[in-house]
Design an enzyme around this catalytic site. Structure first.
Site, mmCIF file in Angstrom:
data_model
loop_
_atom_site.group_PDB
_atom_site.id
_atom_site.type_symbol
_atom_site.label_atom_id
_atom_site.label_comp_id
_atom_site.label_asym_id
_atom_site.label_seq_id
_atom_site.Cartn_x
_atom_site.Cartn_y
_atom_site.Cartn_z
ATOM 1 N N HIS A 50 -1.769 -10.014 30.648
ATOM 2 C CA HIS A 50 -2.720 -9.096 31.287
ATOM 3 C C HIS A 50 -4.147 -9.282 30.768
ATOM 4 O O HIS A 50 -4.375 -9.549 29.587
ATOM 5 C CB HIS A 50 -2.245 -7.649 31.195
ATOM 6 C CG HIS A 50 -2.273 -7.002 29.849
ATOM 7 N ND1 HIS A 50 -3.382 -6.338 29.361
ATOM 8 C CD2 HIS A 50 -1.321 -6.872 28.899
ATOM 9 C CE1 HIS A 50 -3.111 -5.831 28.178
ATOM 10 N NE2 HIS A 50 -1.866 -6.145 27.861
ATOM 11 N N ASP A 162 -5.213 -7.567 22.388
ATOM 12 C CA ASP A 162 -4.266 -7.041 23.371
ATOM 13 C C ASP A 162 -5.009 -6.931 24.700
ATOM 14 O O ASP A 162 -5.742 -5.968 24.922
ATOM 15 C CB ASP A 162 -3.760 -5.678 22.899
ATOM 16 C CG ASP A 162 -2.830 -5.004 23.889
ATOM 17 O OD1 ASP A 162 -2.402 -5.659 24.852
ATOM 18 O OD2 ASP A 162 -2.553 -3.811 23.697
ATOM 19 N N GLU A 194 -2.516 -3.422 33.354
ATOM 20 C CA GLU A 194 -1.289 -3.281 32.557
ATOM 21 C C GLU A 194 -1.347 -2.030 31.701
ATOM 22 O O GLU A 194 -0.328 -1.343 31.525
ATOM 23 C CB GLU A 194 -1.092 -4.523 31.678
ATOM 24 C CG GLU A 194 0.250 -4.583 30.956
ATOM 25 C CD GLU A 194 0.247 -3.923 29.581
ATOM 26 O OE1 GLU A 194 1.331 -3.804 28.982
ATOM 27 O OE2 GLU A 194 -0.838 -3.509 29.105
ATOM 28 N N ASP A 217 2.615 -10.843 25.535
ATOM 29 C CA ASP A 217 1.853 -9.671 25.099
ATOM 30 C C ASP A 217 1.842 -9.634 23.577
ATOM 31 O O ASP A 217 2.513 -10.444 22.918
ATOM 32 C CB ASP A 217 2.458 -8.379 25.665
ATOM 33 C CG ASP A 217 1.403 -7.312 25.964
ATOM 34 O OD1 ASP A 217 0.449 -7.179 25.176
ATOM 35 O OD2 ASP A 217 1.533 -6.618 26.991
ATOM 36 N N HIS A 305 -4.498 -1.614 19.280
ATOM 37 C CA HIS A 305 -5.302 -0.595 19.956
ATOM 38 C C HIS A 305 -6.411 -0.052 19.057
ATOM 39 O O HIS A 305 -6.772 1.126 19.117
ATOM 40 C CB HIS A 305 -4.428 0.541 20.517
ATOM 41 C CG HIS A 305 -3.780 0.178 21.815
ATOM 42 N ND1 HIS A 305 -3.340 1.113 22.734
ATOM 43 C CD2 HIS A 305 -3.509 -1.023 22.372
ATOM 44 C CE1 HIS A 305 -2.827 0.501 23.786
ATOM 45 N NE2 HIS A 305 -2.910 -0.803 23.575
#
Length: 330
Positions: A50, A162, A194, A217, A305
């Protein structure tokens, strides 16, 4: 490079340029997925990585010119204090500062200092007058976090590893496969949205109709101080992670066995992954049409994240090596 869900255009343009000479066909579908085909004989295999990153949309401009935002993707707000951001407006990008509303530490009570804010508590200051802000910034403008990428020992670190690390791996696999025979009809799909529900993978898989689905991923590498080994999920530098399950999908056990056997045969370092919470594009591919045998190859990543996501170069190499070996049928 910025590209929150729904605004992946800049990333897509860069990826499309990198695909030159590596594939036979390239197209973009209605959701903005970039679908690249490398023709070959064998099963139709879709490999998805993604392009989008977690970020924000402007949801309100107040009377003083401060911006309130709506998150797109999951954030731990403990990592959002005192961050630089970019507000992407129709007239160009504006730098900004993100902080939670409320008193600074010097004049706050102990109770106020211990409160963990929600995303709704944060605002963005772009340093302009209220009139100028209202003239330049509109509700719905994207906002992304700013962070300089860099080498850190044997790691690459920065924002949006990510899933830009996997975008790199998929491009690298296509480079390694240039001029070589494939054991499949390959669809390399760079997906959108995504982070908000695997949306791009769902529609692109419906169109591609793959017989095998492989998601690329990142996953948690929490081999960090003060954590017990059973919390690690994966360890950085120990190789590609072959996912058994996460909260979006249980990997096809035949594919898991096949990838494990291939990694051992080729002496590619690997580790097994069970992720308690989180999902990948495999969850969408698996449920497309009448169902698709699917699994995820994961890149162990520290500090997922955040703007300091870190991936180990050995794990990038192992992921690209295992993927190319599978696509060649070796």
């Amino acid at each position: 490079m910025a590209g929150i869900p729904g605004w992946e255009d800049r990333v897509r343009e860069l990826v499309q340029a990198e695909l030159e000479g590596l594939v036979d066909e390239v197209r973009t579908d209605a959701l903005g997925n970039l679908i690249a085909r490398r023709k070959g004989k064998g099963p139709r295999v879709m490999v998805a990585a993604h392009m989008d990153e977690i970020g924000f949309y402007v949801r309100h401009v107040d009377a003083k010119g401060f911006l309130r935002v709506q998150n797109v993707g999951g954030f731990d707000t403990r990592n959002l204090f005192a961050r630089q951001v970019t507000v992407h407006t129709a007239g160009g990008d504006l730098p900004g500062l993100m902080n939670p509303a409320g008193k600074p530490i010097h004049i706050s009570t102990p109770e106020e200092r211990n409160k963990i804010p929600t995303v709704a508590d944060f605002f963005v200051d772009v340093g302009l007058s209220a009139e100028e802000v209202k003239a330049r910034v509109k509700v719905g403008d994207p906002v992304t976090l700013r962070q300089e990428g860099m080498r850190l020992g044997k790691f690459f670190t920065g924002k949006a590893m990510d899933d830009r690390a996997s975008v790199f791996v998929l491009l690298e696999a296509l480079r390694l496969l240039k001029g070589k025979k494939l054991a499949c009809d390959l669809y390399a799909v760079f997906t959108t949205q995504e982070e908000v529900g695997l949306r791009g993978a769902l529609t692109s898989a419906y169109g591609v109709e793959p017989e095998v689905g492989i998601a690329l991923d990142v996953t948690l590498a929490v081999d960090l101080p003060d954590l017990l080994s059973h919390h690690y999920v994966t360890e950085a530098g120990k190789g590609v992670a072959i996912k058994v399950m996460d909260s979006s999908a249980i990997s096809d056990r035949g594919l898991v066995r096949q990838f494990v056997e291939l990694a051992e045969k080729k002496k590619i370092p690997y580790q097994m992954e069970v992720l308690p919470l989180g999902g990948t594009d495999a969850g969408a591919m698996q449920r497309s049409r009448a169902g698709v045998p699917s699994l995820t190859l994961s890149i162990p990543t520290r500090y997922v994240h955040t703007v300091t996501e870190a991936v180990h170069t050995d794990d990038l190499e192992a992921t690209a090596a295992l993927l190319t070996a599978y696509l060649q049928g070796k």
